[in-house]
Scaffold this active site. Sequence first.
Site, PDB file in Angstrom:
ATOM      1  N   TYR A 142       0.977  -1.403  -0.278  1.00  0.00           N
ATOM      2  CA  TYR A 142      -0.015  -0.121  -0.038  1.00  0.00           C
ATOM      3  C   TYR A 142       1.096   0.881   0.866  1.00  0.00           C
ATOM      4  O   TYR A 142       0.600   2.293   0.067  1.00  0.00           O
ATOM      5  CB  TYR A 142      -0.559   0.069   1.155  1.00  0.00           C
ATOM      6  CG  TYR A 142      -1.896  -0.563   1.096  1.00  0.00           C
ATOM      7  CD1 TYR A 142      -2.110  -2.306   1.110  1.00  0.00           C
ATOM      8  CD2 TYR A 142      -3.318  -0.315   0.964  1.00  0.00           C
ATOM      9  CE1 TYR A 142      -2.743  -3.371   1.069  1.00  0.00           C
ATOM     10  CE2 TYR A 142      -4.504  -0.736   1.072  1.00  0.00           C
ATOM     11  CZ  TYR A 142      -4.324  -2.528   0.861  1.00  0.00           C
ATOM     12  OH  TYR A 142      -5.498  -3.355   1.057  1.00  0.00           O
ATOM     13  N   LYS A 199       3.393 -16.040   2.207  1.00  0.00           N
ATOM     14  CA  LYS A 199       3.919 -16.441   1.136  1.00  0.00           C
ATOM     15  C   LYS A 199       5.410 -16.781   0.952  1.00  0.00           C
ATOM     16  O   LYS A 199       6.374 -16.192   0.040  1.00  0.00           O
ATOM     17  CB  LYS A 199       3.242 -15.583  -0.015  1.00  0.00           C
ATOM     18  CG  LYS A 199       3.445 -16.453  -1.260  1.00  0.00           C
ATOM     19  CD  LYS A 199       1.890 -17.181  -1.731  1.00  0.00           C
ATOM     20  CE  LYS A 199       2.400 -18.108  -3.260  1.00  0.00           C
ATOM     21  NZ  LYS A 199       1.485 -19.095  -3.234  1.00  0.00           N
ATOM     22  N   ASP A 231      -2.085 -18.645   0.146  1.00  0.00           N
ATOM     23  CA  ASP A 231      -3.348 -20.125  -0.291  1.00  0.00           C
ATOM     24  C   ASP A 231      -3.655 -20.746   0.537  1.00  0.00           C
ATOM     25  O   ASP A 231      -4.919 -21.085   0.236  1.00  0.00           O
ATOM     26  CB  ASP A 231      -2.508 -19.930  -2.093  1.00  0.00           C
ATOM     27  CG  ASP A 231      -1.869 -20.319  -1.437  1.00  0.00           C
ATOM     28  OD1 ASP A 231      -0.786 -21.209  -0.719  1.00  0.00           O
ATOM     29  OD2 ASP A 231      -0.717 -20.871  -3.217  1.00  0.00           O
ATOM     30  N   ASP A 255      -6.300  -7.464   4.173  1.00  0.00           N
ATOM     31  CA  ASP A 255      -6.991  -6.841   3.729  1.00  0.00           C
ATOM     32  C   ASP A 255      -8.418  -8.489   2.936  1.00  0.00           C
ATOM     33  O   ASP A 255      -9.365  -8.018   3.169  1.00  0.00           O
ATOM     34  CB  ASP A 255      -6.521  -5.263   2.299  1.00  0.00           C
ATOM     35  CG  ASP A 255      -7.853  -4.992   1.902  1.00  0.00           C
ATOM     36  OD1 ASP A 255      -8.654  -5.053   2.319  1.00  0.00           O
ATOM     37  OD2 ASP A 255      -7.591  -4.787   0.910  1.00  0.00           O
ATOM     38  N   ASP A 259     -11.571 -10.022   4.483  1.00  0.00           N
ATOM     39  CA  ASP A 259     -13.268  -9.722   3.390  1.00  0.00           C
ATOM     40  C   ASP A 259     -14.084 -11.701   3.611  1.00  0.00           C
ATOM     41  O   ASP A 259     -15.502 -11.531   3.841  1.00  0.00           O
ATOM     42  CB  ASP A 259     -13.295  -9.449   2.062  1.00  0.00           C
ATOM     43  CG  ASP A 259     -13.625  -7.613   2.212  1.00  0.00           C
ATOM     44  OD1 ASP A 259     -13.133  -7.154   3.458  1.00  0.00           O
ATOM     45  OD2 ASP A 259     -13.745  -6.440   1.502  1.00  0.00           O
TER      46      ASP A 259
HETATM   47  C1  IPM Z   1     -10.109  -1.506   4.131  1.00  0.00           C
HETATM   48  C2  IPM Z   1     -10.308  -1.263   2.625  1.00  0.00           C
HETATM   49  C3  IPM Z   1      -8.931  -0.447   1.960  1.00  0.00           C
HETATM   50  C4  IPM Z   1      -7.573  -1.430   2.296  1.00  0.00           C
HETATM   51  C5  IPM Z   1      -9.421   0.481   0.834  1.00  0.00           C
HETATM   52  C6  IPM Z   1     -10.750   1.571   0.990  1.00  0.00           C
HETATM   53  C7  IPM Z   1      -7.989   1.315   0.571  1.00  0.00           C
HETATM   54  O1  IPM Z   1     -10.327  -2.514   1.402  1.00  0.00           O
HETATM   55  O2  IPM Z   1     -10.331  -0.738   5.390  1.00  0.00           O
HETATM   56  O3  IPM Z   1      -9.846  -2.973   4.133  1.00  0.00           O
HETATM   57  O4  IPM Z   1      -7.730  -1.609   1.433  1.00  0.00           O
HETATM   58  O5  IPM Z   1      -7.927  -1.111   3.032  1.00  0.00           O
HETATM   59 MN    MN Z   2     -10.540  -3.754   2.519  1.00  0.00          MN
END
Ligand code: IPM
Ligand code: MN
Length: 372
Positions: A142, A199, A231, A255, A259
């Site tokens: 990032y 990884k 993975d 990240d 999710d």
């Molecule tokens: C999160 C989001 C952010 C990230 C984006 C919006 C930059 O997905 O906070 O999980 O990737 O960190």
């Molecule tokens: Mn995110």
Amino acid sequence: MSNATITVLPGDGVGPEVTAQALDVLRAVEEKYGHTFTVHRRRVGLDAITAEGVAISDRTFDICAASDAILFGAIGSLPGGHTGGGPRPEQALFRLRKEFGFFANLRPVRPPEALHGASSLKPEYLKGADLVFVRELSAGLYYGRLETVPGKPSEIRRTPGATEAVDTLLYTEAEIERVVRAAFDIAVGRTGKVTSVDKANVLSSSVLWREVVERVAGDYPAVTYEHMLVDACAMRLIRTPADFDVIVTENLFGDILTDEASMLTGSIGMLPSASLGTRRTAGGTFGLYEPIHGSAPDIAGQEKANPLGAILSAALLLRHSLGLEREAAAVEKAVDTVIADGHRTADLEEPGRTPVGTAEMGRHVVEALRHP
Ligand code: IPM
Ligand code: MN
Ligand code: NAD
């Protein structure tokens, strides 16, 4: 009695909708337990770009800096927007994370039993699932993004006949060590197991990551640990989620995996987060608290957003920045109660039943908190 200052950054899309509910819950905590929370409300993201020309203004940043904690909603582009130059909503998050040194992003995943049926996994796979991610938040891929500096490029290079793009995944040993220590510290207070995800069969940064984990683990004889390739981890998270306790991993892996892990609870709208560094407040550690989801433009303005991730983020704020463990636990219990009572926003509702709206869900939590 706590006397704390909280900066609220509602942001874009569903951000203001879910943050309003989290703030109502904090107000109910204030009233019930006799605390005083001074709240500053500021623009961030696309909202701030539109009104102030930048994703987060210096003034807003200074107000955050003078607070005990930041309650953040979500930021996000309009669909199809912000791919070119100019300010982008996400820059606000990168600045807050980097400049405040929020290197550890805690993302607990605790699917309540009453929601096992709402998950995309069969309920029997969810028994005993209770894990926490410690995502590295202020380095890695990032942070080639913000500034292009020698040795750490992130750019598209267009030359006649050949276009290429580069991103840099750079970690210093110190950046790895501090987040790995945070994960081991958390494991000491839980069942005592760390899974470090990398990884290392491909990436140099992961080889160093493993080395550091091995060294740090020596200081924690009571904690068991394992290394897992990212993975394989993605697969095992939905095969045997109950095998995990604390998962520590680099920024982008964390990240993506969180999710995925949100689906153990049935919805991304359920997951809270705490972003922490080292700065102390009167009651704990300065931090930023937000649900893990984004601005959800597809459901914004329709009273459809699940506010529980934002409300659970407010609970983490009470615990980590204000040192109010009893109050944090009361908010978490109130969320469990409304779920056990069968209240569901649209993301979790079974077909054929009428879901509750965002504000109504918030009111149920406040009610459960007032009358446990
Ligand atoms: C999160 C989001 C952010 C990230 C984006 C919006 C930059 O997905 O906070 O999980 O990737 O960190
Ligand atoms: Mn995110
Ligand atoms: P998203 O998280 O906004 O939405 C993904 C899906 O989950 C959508 O279908 C959405 O309706 C649903 N969803 C999200 N939150 C929900 C909630 N509270 N209740 C019910 N359903 C919910 O991700 P996206 O659509 O990929 O991204 C939209 C924008 O948000 C992008 O600009 C992205 O950069 C940004 N974003 C910001 C943050 C943040 O502020 N921390 C996090 C992730 C994405």
